[in-house]
Design an enzyme around this catalytic site. Structure first.
Site, mmCIF file in Angstrom:
data_model
loop_
_atom_site.group_PDB
_atom_site.id
_atom_site.type_symbol
_atom_site.label_atom_id
_atom_site.label_comp_id
_atom_site.label_asym_id
_atom_site.label_seq_id
_atom_site.Cartn_x
_atom_site.Cartn_y
_atom_site.Cartn_z
ATOM 1 N N GLU A 77 37.325 75.564 27.045
ATOM 2 C CA GLU A 77 36.217 75.835 27.967
ATOM 3 C C GLU A 77 35.750 74.584 28.720
ATOM 4 O OE1 GLU A 77 33.619 79.445 26.789
ATOM 5 O OE2 GLU A 77 33.584 78.109 25.073
ATOM 6 N N HIS A 96 27.635 73.172 25.895
ATOM 7 C CA HIS A 96 27.848 74.622 25.775
ATOM 8 C C HIS A 96 27.856 74.971 24.295
ATOM 9 C CE1 HIS A 96 29.472 78.589 25.864
ATOM 10 N NE2 HIS A 96 30.538 78.207 25.186
ATOM 11 N N HIS A 98 26.703 78.184 21.036
ATOM 12 C CA HIS A 98 26.450 79.573 20.616
ATOM 13 C C HIS A 98 25.374 79.550 19.525
ATOM 14 C CE1 HIS A 98 30.979 78.900 21.102
ATOM 15 N NE2 HIS A 98 30.611 79.421 22.250
ATOM 16 N N HIS A 166 27.737 85.823 24.483
ATOM 17 C CA HIS A 166 28.510 84.605 24.227
ATOM 18 C C HIS A 166 27.665 83.425 23.765
ATOM 19 C CE1 HIS A 166 31.775 81.664 25.952
ATOM 20 N NE2 HIS A 166 31.234 81.211 24.861
HETATM 21 MN MN MN Z 1 31.876 79.363 24.066
#
Ligand code: MN
Length: 237
Positions: A77, A96, A98, A166
């Site tokens: 990613e 980024h 979660h 996500h």
């Molecule tokens: Mn991710």
């Protein structure tokens, strides 16, 4: 300008801190724009963030290609980092993740709003990106340039974008700021969920958000927290 070695050392600490504070787990990643060349950014090879060391850090172009050939596997990613740096010259660091306290707001229809003074740093409203809108069924990863560009458009001029089903992507004008914003994004989400269980709750006003965010993001506040998080992430036992 801080040196490249100092930046890499801080980026390693940011990885360790965000793992220790339950923002990152085995997945997720944090990057920073290189201090000596703003058209490149620094990001670990694909590795669990709490294990990241200085030797793991790779320099990428804003097209997310390694500047020097490497045999190491990069994060799938990474394009979301490069595309946000392209779209936002003011952004110096991107994470980024979660985070488990944030995910309910990526799944339910309840908007994530600043509900406490330290939560002001997430801004309001927090935009939501849904990969289905432009790309239909995917594996949910932001791994194609056009997906990263779409996410950067959804981020707009904000510093947080939620990603439906996500996680979240967070930007900052410094590396320490992005760490601060990630940790208080997760804390605000936890507090908002708890308050909702008690019943009706209020959010900060637009004026409170502006004033509190300005105060909380001053270096003396960010550095005070940073020092504590470094201690927690690097102490043994
Ligand atoms: Mn991710």
């Amino acid at each position: 300008m801080i040196s490249l070695d100092t930046s890499i050392a801080e980026l390693v600490l940011a990885n360790r801190i965000l793992a220790k504070e339950d923002v990152l787990d085995g997945f997720g990643h944090v990057s920073m724009r290189a201090p000596d060349d703003p058209n490149t950014y620094l990001l670990s090879r694909a590795r669990a963030p709490e294990l990241v060391e200085a030797k793991d850090i790779i320099r990428f172009t804003l097209d997310s290609v390694p500047v020097e050939a490497t045999k190491e596997r990069p994060y799938s990613e990474r394009v979301l980092h490069g595309e946000i740096y392209k779209a936002r010259p003011d952004v110096v660091a991107v994470c980024h993740h979660h985070a488990p306290t944030v995910l309910p707001f990526c799944i339910s229809g309840t908007p994530l709003r600043p509900v406490m003074h330290l939560g002001s740093v997430i801004g309001d409203p927090v935009p939501m990106w849904d990969s289905r809108d432009e790309f239909g069924d995917t594996n949910l990863l932001v791994s194609k340039p056009e997906e990263g560009q779409s996410l950067a458009r959804a981020l707009g001029n904000s510093f947080v974008v939620l990603m439906r089903r996500h996680g979240a992507t967070v930007a900052g004008r410094t590396l320490r700021e992005v760490v601060f914003r990630c940790i208080y994004l997760a804390a605000n989400a936890r507090v908002q969920s708890a308050a909702a269980q008690l019943g009706a709750y209020e959010t900060l006003s637009a004026g409170e958000i502006a004033l509190a965010a300005e105060f909380n993001l001053q270096p003396h506040a960010v550095d005070r927290s940073w020092d504590r998080w470094v201690m927690r992430a690097t102490s043994r036992g």
